[in-house]
Design a protein around this motif. Structure first.
Motif, mmCIF file in Angstrom:
data_model
loop_
_atom_site.group_PDB
_atom_site.id
_atom_site.type_symbol
_atom_site.label_atom_id
_atom_site.label_comp_id
_atom_site.label_asym_id
_atom_site.label_seq_id
_atom_site.Cartn_x
_atom_site.Cartn_y
_atom_site.Cartn_z
ATOM 1 N N ALA A 47 0.816 -1.216 0.000
ATOM 2 C CA ALA A 47 0.000 0.000 0.000
ATOM 3 C C ALA A 47 0.852 1.269 0.000
ATOM 4 N N ASP A 48 2.097 1.182 0.421
ATOM 5 C CA ASP A 48 2.958 2.364 0.493
ATOM 6 C C ASP A 48 3.788 2.589 -0.774
ATOM 7 N N ILE A 49 3.505 1.841 -1.811
ATOM 8 C CA ILE A 49 4.181 2.085 -3.085
ATOM 9 C C ILE A 49 3.558 3.350 -3.679
ATOM 10 N N PRO A 50 4.354 4.396 -3.903
ATOM 11 C CA PRO A 50 3.794 5.682 -4.328
ATOM 12 C C PRO A 50 3.364 5.692 -5.803
ATOM 13 N N PRO A 51 2.581 6.688 -6.190
ATOM 14 C CA PRO A 51 2.099 6.783 -7.573
ATOM 15 C C PRO A 51 3.206 6.727 -8.633
ATOM 16 N N SER A 52 4.369 7.305 -8.333
ATOM 17 C CA SER A 52 5.446 7.313 -9.327
ATOM 18 C C SER A 52 6.026 5.928 -9.580
ATOM 19 N N SER A 53 5.722 4.960 -8.707
ATOM 20 C CA SER A 53 6.207 3.584 -8.861
ATOM 21 C C SER A 53 5.066 2.588 -9.056
ATOM 22 N N ASN A 54 3.868 3.071 -9.170
ATOM 23 C CA ASN A 54 2.668 2.251 -9.280
ATOM 24 C C ASN A 54 2.396 1.954 -10.759
ATOM 25 N N PRO A 55 2.495 0.677 -11.195
ATOM 26 C CA PRO A 55 2.301 0.364 -12.619
ATOM 27 C C PRO A 55 0.971 0.856 -13.179
ATOM 28 N N HIS A 56 -0.101 0.748 -12.385
ATOM 29 C CA HIS A 56 -1.418 1.219 -12.828
ATOM 30 C C HIS A 56 -1.406 2.730 -13.044
ATOM 31 N N ASN A 57 -0.852 3.451 -12.078
ATOM 32 C CA ASN A 57 -0.800 4.911 -12.164
ATOM 33 C C ASN A 57 0.041 5.361 -13.361
ATOM 34 N N ILE A 58 1.188 4.733 -13.557
ATOM 35 C CA ILE A 58 2.067 5.085 -14.674
ATOM 36 C C ILE A 58 1.347 4.844 -15.995
ATOM 37 N N TYR A 59 0.683 3.702 -16.101
ATOM 38 C CA TYR A 59 -0.061 3.374 -17.310
ATOM 39 C C TYR A 59 -1.140 4.429 -17.600
ATOM 40 N N CYS A 60 -1.942 4.735 -16.576
ATOM 41 C CA CYS A 60 -3.032 5.710 -16.754
ATOM 42 C C CYS A 60 -2.492 7.086 -17.128
ATOM 43 N N ARG A 61 -1.421 7.503 -16.470
ATOM 44 C CA ARG A 61 -0.860 8.826 -16.732
ATOM 45 C C ARG A 61 -0.332 8.934 -18.159
ATOM 46 N N LEU A 62 0.394 7.898 -18.608
ATOM 47 C CA LEU A 62 0.892 7.920 -19.989
ATOM 48 C C LEU A 62 -0.263 7.934 -20.982
ATOM 49 N N LYS A 63 -1.274 7.098 -20.758
ATOM 50 C CA LYS A 63 -2.439 7.071 -21.650
ATOM 51 C C LYS A 63 -3.099 8.451 -21.729
ATOM 52 N N GLU A 64 -3.273 9.079 -20.563
ATOM 53 C CA GLU A 64 -3.902 10.396 -20.482
ATOM 54 C C GLU A 64 -3.065 11.454 -21.208
ATOM 55 N N ASP A 65 -1.757 11.432 -20.992
ATOM 56 C CA ASP A 65 -0.872 12.426 -21.622
ATOM 57 C C ASP A 65 -0.803 12.250 -23.133
ATOM 58 N N ILE A 66 -0.839 11.011 -23.591
ATOM 59 C CA ILE A 66 -0.829 10.756 -25.035
ATOM 60 C C ILE A 66 -2.152 11.202 -25.643
ATOM 61 N N LYS A 67 -3.253 10.832 -25.011
ATOM 62 C CA LYS A 67 -4.581 11.229 -25.507
ATOM 63 C C LYS A 67 -4.693 12.747 -25.576
ATOM 64 N N GLY A 68 -4.177 13.446 -24.567
ATOM 65 C CA GLY A 68 -4.249 14.898 -24.529
ATOM 66 C C GLY A 68 -3.130 15.584 -25.300
ATOM 67 N N ARG A 69 -2.220 14.781 -25.875
ATOM 68 C CA ARG A 69 -1.073 15.299 -26.650
ATOM 69 C C ARG A 69 -0.325 16.354 -25.827
ATOM 70 N N ASP A 70 -0.062 15.996 -24.574
ATOM 71 C CA ASP A 70 0.568 16.895 -23.608
ATOM 72 C C ASP A 70 2.066 17.032 -23.875
#
Length: 165
Positions: A47-70
């Motif tokens: 539970a203490d694995i932070p967002p920057s090391s969380n595979p789910h979070n990393i996946y979602c963030r990359l998907k969001e940034d690509i979709k938004g062409r950030d």
């Protein structure tokens, strides 16, 4: 080491291709024994694995940034830096030539958003157990988090998932 069945790692399409094409199919990965640590019970050691090391979070963030062409995506910028650092390390080790190093850097600099599409690696523990290294507390994003690395993961040791979240 704790007994797991699977490890999860989120990487990018370009990282996968560079590892396959230039590093003899060997992949360096940070991985986690759960896909979404933030969904774990608060008393779980994961539970203490932070967002920057969380595979789910990393996946979602990359998907969001690509979709938004950030164009200011911190995840894409960090991936570029990491890929370049990895290429410099492989050059120093003699795994690649100066020419190949130049090709990799050029590829990274010219990559489109889609080249940073996230891939989820699902890694079977029984295939990598002897080579999984727990990351030192000094190098983890949260000293209470549990993180692992595999320096020489072969494509035969993982499957790639591309899920829609």
């Amino acid at each position: 080491m704790e007994s797991n069945i699977l490890y999860y790692s989120t990487n990018t399409k370009i990282a996968f291709r560079i590892n396959q094409d230039y590093y003899h199919g060997k992949h360096f990965v940070w991985c986690c024994p759960v896909f979404n640590p933030s969904a774990e019970h608060r008393h779980s050691k994961f539970a203490d694995i932070p967002p920057s090391s969380n595979p789910h979070n990393i996946y979602c963030r990359l998907k969001e940034d690509i979709k938004g062409r950030d164009r200011d995506s911190s995840k894409i910028k960090a991936n570029k830096r990491g890929l370049k650092a990895g290429a410099a390390f492989k050059l120093k080790e003699g795994v690649i030539t100066e020419s190949q190093y130049g090709e990799i850097v050029h590829m990274i600099n010219k990559a489109s958003f889609e080249e940073f599409t996230p891939y989820i690696y699902v890694i079977r523990e029984d295939m990598v157990n002897a080579r999984v290294n727990r990351v030192s507390v000094k190098k983890t994003a949260n000293p209470l988090g549990v993180e692992y690395q595999i320096a020489d993961l072969d494509k035969s040791e993982f499957e790639i998932l591309d899920i829609q979240l």
